[in-house]
Write a protein that holds these residues in place. Sequence first.
Motif, PDB file in Angstrom:
ATOM      1  N   SER A   1       1.071  -1.314   0.147  1.00  0.00           N
ATOM      2  CA  SER A   1      -0.163   0.155  -0.099  1.00  0.00           C
ATOM      3  C   SER A   1       0.838   1.343  -0.008  1.00  0.00           C
ATOM      4  O   SER A   1       1.861   1.471   0.770  1.00  0.00           O
ATOM      5  CB  SER A   1      -0.847  -0.171   1.342  1.00  0.00           C
ATOM      6  N   PHE A   2       0.695   2.223  -0.830  1.00  0.00           N
ATOM      7  CA  PHE A   2       1.441   3.302  -1.077  1.00  0.00           C
ATOM      8  C   PHE A   2       0.696   4.655  -1.445  1.00  0.00           C
ATOM      9  O   PHE A   2      -0.461   4.350  -2.141  1.00  0.00           O
ATOM     10  CB  PHE A   2       2.568   3.140  -2.137  1.00  0.00           C
ATOM     11  N   PRO A   3       1.024   5.805  -1.382  1.00  0.00           N
ATOM     12  CA  PRO A   3       0.146   6.813  -1.635  1.00  0.00           C
ATOM     13  C   PRO A   3      -0.168   7.004  -2.995  1.00  0.00           C
ATOM     14  O   PRO A   3       0.909   6.648  -4.054  1.00  0.00           O
ATOM     15  CB  PRO A   3       1.232   8.276  -1.032  1.00  0.00           C
ATOM     16  N   GLY A   4      -1.339   7.182  -3.587  1.00  0.00           N
ATOM     17  CA  GLY A   4      -1.637   7.266  -4.865  1.00  0.00           C
ATOM     18  C   GLY A   4      -1.800   5.997  -5.662  1.00  0.00           C
ATOM     19  O   GLY A   4      -1.981   5.903  -6.826  1.00  0.00           O
ATOM     20  N   LYS A   5      -2.123   4.941  -4.940  1.00  0.00           N
ATOM     21  CA  LYS A   5      -2.149   3.399  -5.268  1.00  0.00           C
ATOM     22  C   LYS A   5      -3.630   3.317  -6.146  1.00  0.00           C
ATOM     23  O   LYS A   5      -3.562   2.901  -7.219  1.00  0.00           O
ATOM     24  CB  LYS A   5      -2.045   2.497  -4.322  1.00  0.00           C
ATOM     25  N   GLY A   6      -4.574   4.080  -5.663  1.00  0.00           N
ATOM     26  CA  GLY A   6      -5.677   3.790  -6.411  1.00  0.00           C
ATOM     27  C   GLY A   6      -5.924   4.714  -7.435  1.00  0.00           C
ATOM     28  O   GLY A   6      -6.301   4.398  -8.631  1.00  0.00           O
ATOM     29  N   LEU A   7      -5.193   5.770  -7.517  1.00  0.00           N
ATOM     30  CA  LEU A   7      -4.954   6.545  -8.722  1.00  0.00           C
ATOM     31  C   LEU A   7      -4.308   5.914  -9.910  1.00  0.00           C
ATOM     32  O   LEU A   7      -4.627   6.068 -11.076  1.00  0.00           O
ATOM     33  CB  LEU A   7      -4.455   7.908  -8.511  1.00  0.00           C
TER      34      LEU A   7
END
Length: 531
Positions: free
Chosen positions: A77-83
């Motif tokens: 899990s990392f920042p911006g994964k959904g984007l």
Amino acid sequence: MNTIPKTGLWLSAMVICFVAAAVLSLLQQTSVFSLMTIVQDSYYLHVTWFSFYQASLSTLISVVLAIPVAHVCYRRSFPGKGLLLKLFGMTLVLPSLVAVFGLLAIYGRSGWLAKVFSSLDGTLPFNIYGLGGILLAHVFFNLPYASRLMLQNLQGIPQDQHKLCAHLGMSYWQKFKWVEWPRLREQIPHIAGLVFMLCFTSFATVMALGGGPKSTTIELAIYQAIKYDFDLPTGALLAIWQMLLCSLLYWGLHSFSRIIPVNNQSGNAGNFGLRMTRTLRIWDGFWLGFVLLLVIPPLVMVVSSGINQQLWSVLTRGEYWQALWTSVRVALGASIFACVVGVGILLTSRALRLRQRNVQATGIELIGTIILVTPGLVISTGLFLLLREQFDVFSHAYWVVMLVNALMALPYVIKTLSQPLLQIQQQYQFLCASLGMKGWQRLMLVEFRALKGPIAQAMSLSFLLSLGDLSAVALFGSDDFLTLPLYLYQLLGSYQMDAAAVVSFTLLLFSVGVFYLVEMLCQWKSPSRQC
């Protein structure tokens, strides 16, 4: 028990007639017995070999590199994964020439890397035109697509298996070998087949980045024979050859396809019980950085290059707005038509499945995906040969291009809506029967309300595929019938790079806007259901 709707049968017959008419017009110009001339001609043999060669290399690179990329997105899990995952889903429907322009802005002869080498008194060590550029573009499109498909398969692993691996103290590689790799291995042939078909039938990418006769595919040879040489028999012969090869490839792919059931306890628990070592973090960081460098810079270059001194000049041109309006009209008509035909076919196939007539249901759905064995350029070629003797085909180009684009989008509509439609029927059939709801009343009050998200997704997918398509309009396009992709190709061909940058930027902006607008509407209308 309700009768089986006949709508899907009539629509399937209509699709068959449409395709058959195009194929018969090809056979009038030549015959299947003339295919021996291709085997005896060294140039056509080279074109066929190159089509297979570039598709095989593109598939190998895309699928092999997609495995670690999908695995990183699954475990971390990392920042911006959904984007990033949304961007992965969009690369497949991104207009081809927009991505090509972004790649040229970085790797082209006057691109960003060339300027860097020039400042260091050097020259660019590679040429983007030819096989290298085609491979780069295909990997750009298909690696994210393959990664997303693999990620979906990994997310179907039951959580109990993750807990068992943690209980047994399995390492990262042991878990991958015994749990995750068997899951991927079952679907890799199917994913590779899909990517191969997309690369084998690629048209706009090869036309923009092909390096002359040495880098010509069958589809490009068809286009050149008809558009430039007006050699109709040769164009028809190559179109039949392309169709036969695609048929063999598609049925080979279909024999490998396998549906993996998703466990109710599945979820993204890839890092459950794993100890993150330094080596593992470096490994994950490398692949995450690789995919970001592959996907993000071309899109950034499209945006940065598009805001230039030609912006206002292009936006005030009449041909730009004419091309935009034509593209929107074609895409809107194609998306509506594809969704209507797709829903009609699926209503019939669904009724057959509920009566355990799965073979007939699968057959009807396969008719809807017939475009996979008859690429859009082949259909366009057949229709061009059929209609040119009846009337001026260029004066009716809108209807021909719209119908071809709708047929090209139909397989995606069927794939998007088939499972949701079947689930809604299984969930509400007894309630609707007890209330006496059937026909249009049930369709409007129950099913369309419950399926707003999937239908909106299917329409947006069809719209974007049609918006960025160049294969159909390449034959029927003219000064009076100009779409944005064709206008962009003309600007690139005349080396008006600043104007082409503006058109690429606006086309990208429009595509992204439609994609995210539909997703926002889906979440607003149905927050509990993913679009």
